[in-house]
Design a protein around this motif. Structure first.
Motif, PDB file in Angstrom:
ATOM      1  N   SER A 294       0.848  -1.183   0.000  1.00 13.99           N
ATOM      2  CA  SER A 294       0.000   0.000   0.000  1.00 13.99           C
ATOM      3  C   SER A 294       0.888   1.238   0.000  1.00 13.99           C
ATOM      4  O   SER A 294       2.114   1.140   0.014  1.00 13.99           O
ATOM      5  CB  SER A 294      -0.904  -0.021   1.245  1.00 13.99           C
ATOM      6  OG  SER A 294      -1.789   1.070   1.257  1.00 13.99           O
ATOM      7  N   ARG A 295       0.267   2.419  -0.017  1.00 13.33           N
ATOM      8  CA  ARG A 295       1.012   3.671   0.044  1.00 13.33           C
ATOM      9  C   ARG A 295       0.385   4.585   1.095  1.00 13.33           C
ATOM     10  O   ARG A 295      -0.783   4.459   1.438  1.00 13.33           O
ATOM     11  CB  ARG A 295       1.006   4.405  -1.311  1.00 13.33           C
ATOM     12  CG  ARG A 295       1.744   3.662  -2.423  1.00 13.33           C
ATOM     13  CD  ARG A 295       2.001   4.579  -3.624  1.00 13.33           C
ATOM     14  NE  ARG A 295       3.062   5.559  -3.338  1.00 13.33           N
ATOM     15  CZ  ARG A 295       2.858   6.856  -3.207  1.00 13.33           C
ATOM     16  NH1 ARG A 295       1.638   7.376  -3.314  1.00 13.33           N
ATOM     17  NH2 ARG A 295       3.869   7.678  -2.960  1.00 13.33           N
ATOM     18  N   ASN A 296       1.211   5.521   1.591  1.00 14.27           N
ATOM     19  CA  ASN A 296       0.730   6.556   2.518  1.00 14.27           C
ATOM     20  C   ASN A 296      -0.038   5.940   3.693  1.00 14.27           C
ATOM     21  O   ASN A 296      -1.209   6.218   3.927  1.00 14.27           O
ATOM     22  CB  ASN A 296      -0.140   7.566   1.768  1.00 14.27           C
ATOM     23  CG  ASN A 296       0.646   8.288   0.678  1.00 14.27           C
ATOM     24  OD1 ASN A 296       1.847   8.498   0.802  1.00 14.27           O
ATOM     25  ND2 ASN A 296      -0.039   8.672  -0.384  1.00 14.27           N
ATOM     26  N   VAL A 297       0.681   5.120   4.439  1.00 15.44           N
ATOM     27  CA  VAL A 297       0.060   4.311   5.486  1.00 15.44           C
ATOM     28  C   VAL A 297      -0.027   5.045   6.818  1.00 15.44           C
ATOM     29  O   VAL A 297      -1.072   5.051   7.476  1.00 15.44           O
ATOM     30  CB  VAL A 297       0.839   2.986   5.665  1.00 15.44           C
ATOM     31  CG1 VAL A 297       0.254   2.163   6.813  1.00 15.44           C
ATOM     32  CG2 VAL A 297       0.849   2.190   4.372  1.00 15.44           C
ATOM     33  N   LEU A 298       1.068   5.690   7.244  1.00 13.16           N
ATOM     34  CA  LEU A 298       1.162   6.160   8.619  1.00 13.16           C
ATOM     35  C   LEU A 298       0.637   7.583   8.802  1.00 13.16           C
ATOM     36  O   LEU A 298       1.326   8.475   9.281  1.00 13.16           O
ATOM     37  CB  LEU A 298       2.605   6.042   9.114  1.00 13.16           C
ATOM     38  CG  LEU A 298       3.096   4.594   9.262  1.00 13.16           C
ATOM     39  CD1 LEU A 298       4.541   4.567   9.734  1.00 13.16           C
ATOM     40  CD2 LEU A 298       2.207   3.798  10.203  1.00 13.16           C
TER      41      LEU A 298
ATOM     42  N   SER B  87      -0.993  14.840   5.008  1.00 17.67           N
ATOM     43  CA  SER B  87       0.412  14.676   4.663  1.00 17.67           C
ATOM     44  C   SER B  87       1.061  13.628   5.552  1.00 17.67           C
ATOM     45  O   SER B  87       1.065  13.749   6.781  1.00 17.67           O
ATOM     46  CB  SER B  87       1.135  16.020   4.836  1.00 17.67           C
ATOM     47  OG  SER B  87       2.523  15.841   4.973  1.00 17.67           O
ATOM     48  N   VAL B  88       1.638  12.611   4.928  1.00 16.21           N
ATOM     49  CA  VAL B  88       2.324  11.565   5.688  1.00 16.21           C
ATOM     50  C   VAL B  88       3.581  12.125   6.345  1.00 16.21           C
ATOM     51  O   VAL B  88       3.874  11.839   7.508  1.00 16.21           O
ATOM     52  CB  VAL B  88       2.676  10.374   4.778  1.00 16.21           C
ATOM     53  CG1 VAL B  88       3.409   9.296   5.574  1.00 16.21           C
ATOM     54  CG2 VAL B  88       1.422   9.795   4.162  1.00 16.21           C
ATOM     55  N   GLY B  89       4.338  12.940   5.601  1.00  9.12           N
ATOM     56  CA  GLY B  89       5.564  13.507   6.154  1.00  9.12           C
ATOM     57  C   GLY B  89       5.285  14.370   7.366  1.00  9.12           C
ATOM     58  O   GLY B  89       6.000  14.301   8.381  1.00  9.12           O
TER      59      GLY B  89
ATOM     60  N   LEU C  60       6.091  20.550   2.360  1.00  2.33           N
ATOM     61  CA  LEU C  60       7.507  20.659   2.726  1.00  2.33           C
ATOM     62  C   LEU C  60       7.997  19.483   3.564  1.00  2.33           C
ATOM     63  O   LEU C  60       9.087  18.941   3.318  1.00  2.33           O
ATOM     64  CB  LEU C  60       7.762  21.968   3.471  1.00  2.33           C
ATOM     65  CG  LEU C  60       9.232  22.258   3.800  1.00  2.33           C
ATOM     66  CD1 LEU C  60      10.070  22.333   2.520  1.00  2.33           C
ATOM     67  CD2 LEU C  60       9.361  23.542   4.596  1.00  2.33           C
ATOM     68  N   LEU C  61       7.222  19.045   4.545  1.00  5.01           N
ATOM     69  CA  LEU C  61       7.675  17.931   5.376  1.00  5.01           C
ATOM     70  C   LEU C  61       7.620  16.608   4.617  1.00  5.01           C
ATOM     71  O   LEU C  61       8.379  15.686   4.924  1.00  5.01           O
ATOM     72  CB  LEU C  61       6.880  17.864   6.667  1.00  5.01           C
ATOM     73  CG  LEU C  61       7.176  18.993   7.653  1.00  5.01           C
ATOM     74  CD1 LEU C  61       6.362  18.844   8.913  1.00  5.01           C
ATOM     75  CD2 LEU C  61       8.669  19.059   7.990  1.00  5.01           C
ATOM     76  N   ASP C  62       6.746  16.501   3.622  1.00  2.00           N
ATOM     77  CA  ASP C  62       6.804  15.330   2.734  1.00  2.00           C
ATOM     78  C   ASP C  62       8.125  15.323   1.970  1.00  2.00           C
ATOM     79  O   ASP C  62       8.764  14.272   1.817  1.00  2.00           O
ATOM     80  CB  ASP C  62       5.631  15.345   1.741  1.00  2.00           C
ATOM     81  CG  ASP C  62       4.305  15.045   2.400  1.00  2.00           C
ATOM     82  OD1 ASP C  62       4.274  14.192   3.314  1.00  2.00           O
ATOM     83  OD2 ASP C  62       3.304  15.663   2.017  1.00  2.00           O
ATOM     84  N   GLY C  63       8.534  16.496   1.488  1.00  2.00           N
ATOM     85  CA  GLY C  63       9.813  16.582   0.788  1.00  2.00           C
ATOM     86  C   GLY C  63      10.976  16.265   1.706  1.00  2.00           C
ATOM     87  O   GLY C  63      11.929  15.567   1.319  1.00  2.00           O
ATOM     88  N   LEU C  64      10.922  16.766   2.944  1.00  2.00           N
ATOM     89  CA  LEU C  64      11.999  16.497   3.896  1.00  2.00           C
ATOM     90  C   LEU C  64      12.106  15.005   4.192  1.00  2.00           C
ATOM     91  O   LEU C  64      13.205  14.431   4.168  1.00  2.00           O
ATOM     92  CB  LEU C  64      11.746  17.264   5.195  1.00  2.00           C
ATOM     93  CG  LEU C  64      12.767  17.038   6.313  1.00  2.00           C
ATOM     94  CD1 LEU C  64      14.135  17.564   5.908  1.00  2.00           C
ATOM     95  CD2 LEU C  64      12.296  17.689   7.613  1.00  2.00           C
ATOM     96  N   VAL C  65      10.977  14.358   4.444  1.00  2.00           N
ATOM     97  CA  VAL C  65      10.994  12.950   4.842  1.00  2.00           C
ATOM     98  C   VAL C  65      11.307  12.031   3.670  1.00  2.00           C
ATOM     99  O   VAL C  65      12.093  11.090   3.797  1.00  2.00           O
ATOM    100  CB  VAL C  65       9.646  12.568   5.490  1.00  2.00           C
ATOM    101  CG1 VAL C  65       9.543  11.049   5.694  1.00  2.00           C
ATOM    102  CG2 VAL C  65       9.468  13.293   6.812  1.00  2.00           C
ATOM    103  N   PHE C  66      10.732  12.293   2.492  1.00  2.00           N
ATOM    104  CA  PHE C  66      10.827  11.317   1.420  1.00  2.00           C
ATOM    105  C   PHE C  66      11.809  11.666   0.305  1.00  2.00           C
ATOM    106  O   PHE C  66      12.187  10.784  -0.465  1.00  2.00           O
ATOM    107  CB  PHE C  66       9.432  11.086   0.821  1.00  2.00           C
ATOM    108  CG  PHE C  66       8.482  10.463   1.789  1.00  2.00           C
ATOM    109  CD1 PHE C  66       8.627   9.151   2.185  1.00  2.00           C
ATOM    110  CD2 PHE C  66       7.449  11.201   2.340  1.00  2.00           C
ATOM    111  CE1 PHE C  66       7.768   8.564   3.097  1.00  2.00           C
ATOM    112  CE2 PHE C  66       6.572  10.640   3.250  1.00  2.00           C
ATOM    113  CZ  PHE C  66       6.732   9.315   3.634  1.00  2.00           C
TER     114      PHE C  66
END
Length: 456
Positions: A345-349, A355-357, A405-411
């Motif tokens: 799956s994707r975008n689980v947590l 936003s996951v990040g 932005l936090l998606d970019g930072l995390v992934f």
């Protein structure tokens, strides 16, 4: 009083622009939004609450890359552990301090403001205690003083080789204490910690249900009932689950929740192999799940039951454990990717939509602070000034909106986007570089040279 001015800041209430943060006595004393910089302010692009690295065995950093050669037969956590024991047999106090200082420096340059040092290497090479019982704890504190990192020191009670009070094996003799000697060691460590900044904490860490026993665990919890953090390894490997179930009559998490006062001051490290019922029950205690995704992948532990845990509102933070790789962004993305690989799956947590990040980063900031007993985890007045600045103009981030932005930072990003870091107001990383980097690296290289000569 010192201050920073950020073009963008992630405050407790969300994103804001042109934000000025004043720091005094290690804490955030004033936040001004939609303002201008004042003379003397440190200018940064984007400021975030800095994460805590909630689980570290700093000495294992010196082993990185030494255990990735496949031997005949099937490699496992247990074969890795045998190699680790042989490595620890040679370490001196001076080497332990030099390695820890490097580890703490690398953590700060990666964006961690604090660390929970789960410290079980206590004694001389033959297992005899030092005249100064807390010799190695003192060395960890010296390394924290050199780097300025926020330290929650966690001396470990390690008494047995397995369930049923099996005697310690040769490779474990440097770890061993009974409850009385352990309590003396903790008190000495607390005395030594008084020389560090006020944000330093000393908790306790019963190593695991394998390395303690029910009566010892009850005794040490009673003796150390001070509202300090309590950390414990739990349910990391299937073999551990089987051993505890056979010896204590219940699975590790099940037994612990039924027999110990697990609550918000507890951190359960790994908790990898849980049933759904155990996962829900653990979340309900308010304890923090101490997740170490890079190490758990490296050792073949398996993935955490993240989706169920978050559905129940469980708290979590991340740590670098064996320190085979010290990378804040890599821990968070490996945590999410472990869930995707398992569940296809994707975008689980993330709970619901969003936003996951952002969900990963902010939850880990709050959970890590809770686990280390630090009044941190968000940018708000009265909180510790555990802050990290990143460069959102970096190519991996420059195309992203605030919401992304936090998606970019995390992934997408690497830790090199970190420009500045404050640990309880101590400005330890500037322009991406720790202020004591040269001296610490010199001492580390000297220590490793002597260690390798002894190991042969």
């Amino acid at each position: 009083m010192t201050a920073l001015f950020a073009r963008r800041a992630l405050l407790a209430g969300g994103w804001d622009r042109n934000t000025r943060v004043e720091m005094q006595a290690g804490s955030i004393s004033l936040i001004e939004t939609k303002t201008v910089a004042k003379p003397g302010d440190t200018l940064v692009d984007t400021v975030l609450p800095a994460l805590a690295n909630l689980h570290s065995h700093s000495f294992q950093r010196a082993m990185a890359g030494m255990t990735e050669y496949r031997m005949a037969g099937r490699d496992s956590f247990w074969t890795w552990r045998d190699l680790m024991y042989r490595f620890t047999a040679h370490l001196t106090p001076e080497q332990i301090e030099a390695i820890a200082a490097l580890v703490f420096l690398e953590m700060q340059e990666a964006g961690y403001a604090s660390v929970g040092e789960f410290h079980y290497l206590h004694h001389q090479k033959n297992g005899t205690p030092y005249d100064n019982l807390s010799e190695h704890s003192d060395r960890i504190m010296a390394a924290a003083s050199q780097t300025g990192i926020g330290l929650t020191h966690l001396p470990v009670l390690y008494s047995y080789a397995g369930v049923g009070k099996r005697p310690l094996e040769q490779g474990q003799m440097r770890f061993g204490n009974d409850v009385d000697r352990f309590c003396r060691l903790v008190e000495q460590a607390r005395g030594a910690a008084s020389a560090l900044p006020d944000d330093c904490r000393v908790g306790i860490a019963p190593h695991s249900l394998r390395a303690t026993a029910p009566d010892d665990l009850a005794q040490v919890l009673l003796a150390q009932a001070t509202q300090s953090p309590v950390h414990i390894h739990i349910a990391e490997q299937p073999k551990e689950v089987q051993e505890v179930q056979a010896g204590l009559g219940a699975r590790p998490v099940e037994w612990l929740l039924d027999n110990a006062p697990v609550g918000r001051d507890w951190c359960l490290i790994h908790a990898t192999h849980m049933t759904k019922a155990e996962t829900r029950a653990m979340a309900a205690t308010g304890a923090v799940a101490g997740l170490c995704p890079v190490t758990e992948a490296n050792l073949g532990d398996g993935p955490f039951n993240g989706a169920t845990y978050l559905e129940e509102g469980g708290a979590f933070g991340v740590g670098s454990d064996s320190n085979v790789l010290i990378s804040l962004t890599e821990e968070l993305r490996t945590l999410e990717y472990s869930q995707r690989l398992r569940d296809l799956s994707r975008n689980v947590l993330v709970h619901g939509e969003g936003s996951v990040g952002h969900a990963l980063y902010t939850a880990a900031a709050q959970g890590g602070a809770q686990a280390l007993g630090r009044q941190a985890g968000e940018i708000a007045t009265g909180r510790l000034a555990d802050l990290v600045a990143i460069d959102s103009t970096h190519p991996t981030l420059c195309a992203l909106t605030d919401a992304q932005l936090l998606d970019g930072l995390v992934f997408a990003a690497k830790d090199q986007v970190v420009t500045d870091l404050w640990s309880a107001g101590r400005h330890c990383v500037q322009a991406g570089r720790h202020r004591a980097r040269d001296a610490i690296l010199t001492r580390y290289r000297t220590a490793i040279t002597s260690l390798l000569e002894e190991i042969g």
